[in-house]
Design a protein around this motif. Structure first.
Motif, PDB file in Angstrom:
ATOM      1  N   ARG A 117       0.935  -1.043   0.052  1.00 11.26           N
ATOM      2  CA  ARG A 117       0.094  -0.262   0.366  1.00 11.26           C
ATOM      3  C   ARG A 117       0.683   0.951  -0.297  1.00 11.26           C
ATOM      4  O   ARG A 117       0.641   2.367  -0.809  1.00 11.26           O
ATOM      5  CB  ARG A 117      -0.373   0.022   0.872  1.00 11.26           C
ATOM      6  CG  ARG A 117      -1.696   1.171   1.222  1.00 11.26           C
ATOM      7  CD  ARG A 117      -2.212   1.436   2.292  1.00 11.26           C
ATOM      8  NE  ARG A 117      -1.801   1.524   3.541  1.00 11.26           N
ATOM      9  CZ  ARG A 117      -1.417   2.450   3.876  1.00 11.26           C
ATOM     10  NH1 ARG A 117      -1.122   3.962   3.099  1.00 11.26           N
ATOM     11  NH2 ARG A 117      -0.668   3.216   5.094  1.00 11.26           N
ATOM     12  N   SER A 123       0.569   3.587  -3.794  1.00 13.06           N
ATOM     13  CA  SER A 123      -0.028   5.151  -3.228  1.00 13.06           C
ATOM     14  C   SER A 123       1.154   6.521  -2.850  1.00 13.06           C
ATOM     15  O   SER A 123       0.805   7.319  -2.832  1.00 13.06           O
ATOM     16  CB  SER A 123      -0.822   4.505  -1.501  1.00 13.06           C
ATOM     17  OG  SER A 123       0.064   4.615  -0.675  1.00 13.06           O
ATOM     18  N   ALA A 143      -6.457   4.378   4.113  1.00 13.47           N
ATOM     19  CA  ALA A 143      -6.498   4.036   2.741  1.00 13.47           C
ATOM     20  C   ALA A 143      -7.812   4.000   1.716  1.00 13.47           C
ATOM     21  O   ALA A 143      -7.678   5.040   0.963  1.00 13.47           O
ATOM     22  CB  ALA A 143      -5.839   2.472   2.983  1.00 13.47           C
ATOM     23  N   ASP A 156      -6.302   1.464  -3.645  1.00 11.37           N
ATOM     24  CA  ASP A 156      -6.314   2.171  -2.338  1.00 11.37           C
ATOM     25  C   ASP A 156      -7.838   1.036  -1.250  1.00 11.37           C
ATOM     26  O   ASP A 156      -7.660   0.892  -0.389  1.00 11.37           O
ATOM     27  CB  ASP A 156      -6.849   3.584  -2.690  1.00 11.37           C
ATOM     28  CG  ASP A 156      -5.208   4.514  -2.440  1.00 11.37           C
ATOM     29  OD1 ASP A 156      -4.533   3.805  -2.639  1.00 11.37           O
ATOM     30  OD2 ASP A 156      -5.061   5.647  -2.950  1.00 11.37           O
TER      31      ASP A 156
END
Length: 205
Positions: free
Chosen positions: A29, A33, A90, A186
């Motif tokens: 993640r 991101s 997220a 996400d």
């Protein structure tokens, strides 16, 4: 420490690092991101966090944790809640516009380092893993040098594996596709983290 015992340690640590779980989800993640460098930093601090549990095990504290299950349970619940919080975060970023999301996450190396470290520190099962592992490979009389060899091997393998994971996402068609669908990525990662957190907490009660 003889070569055969050290190689056994390396193989088991590599297998442990390669197994998918909450740590992999968090590093992925962060890498997708934010950036590969954020992911690499999180990987290094994650390795240090795992090294913390290895150190405690070598000092014999893991045995005490095994005897006092309430300590283990509290840390496990906190770890599960932290995973869920990361998942909620997220989802929150996924709801922002691209410019707002980039401004919110792209420059925070501190948060990347913090998340990598905490996801390791809030996983007390690592101590029990090392307790089982070290009991099989370490000699009866363990010198300070052998302890350092064990500790450094654990930290190096864990850090290098997750750095590779982060840097492999630094380019190529896979990353391009992920960036084009960043909102859904996400949300997918967030949902996975929330589910993992719920599974961790429900396993205690």
């Amino acid at each position: 420490m003889d070569l055969a015992s050290w190689l056994s340690l390396v193989v088991i640590c590599v297998m442990g690092a390669l197994s998918p779980g909450p740590s992999l989800a968090v590093i992925l993640r962060i890498s997708v991101s934010q950036s590969a460098w954020h992911g690499a930093l999180a990987a290094i601090t994650h390795g240090l966090g795992i090294g913390f549990w290895a150190f405690l095990t070598l000092q014999g504290l893991a045995v005490l944790m095994q005897r006092y299950q309430e300590v283990f349970s509290v840390l496990t619940v906190l770890g599960g809640l932290y995973l869920a919080w990361l998942g909620i975060k997220a989802w929150r970023y996924a709801g922002m516009s691209n410019d707002d999301r980039i401004e919110a996450v792209s420059s925070s190396y501190f948060e990347a380092a913090r998340d990598g470290l905490l996801i390791a520190l809030m996983n007390p099962k690592a101590a029990l893993f090392f307790l089982a592992l070290f009991s099989q490979v370490i000699p009866h009389e363990m010198t300070g040098m052998i302890k350092f060899q064990l500790w450094s091997t654990v930290v190096f393998i864990d850090s290098v594996w997750y750095v590779i994971v982060a840097l492999l996402l630094a380019g190529g068609p896979v990353l391009a596709w992920l960036k084009r669908h960043i909102v859904w990525v996400d949300r997918g990662m967030g949902s996975l983290l929330i589910l993992l957190g719920a599974k961790v907490v429900s396993g205690i009660f």
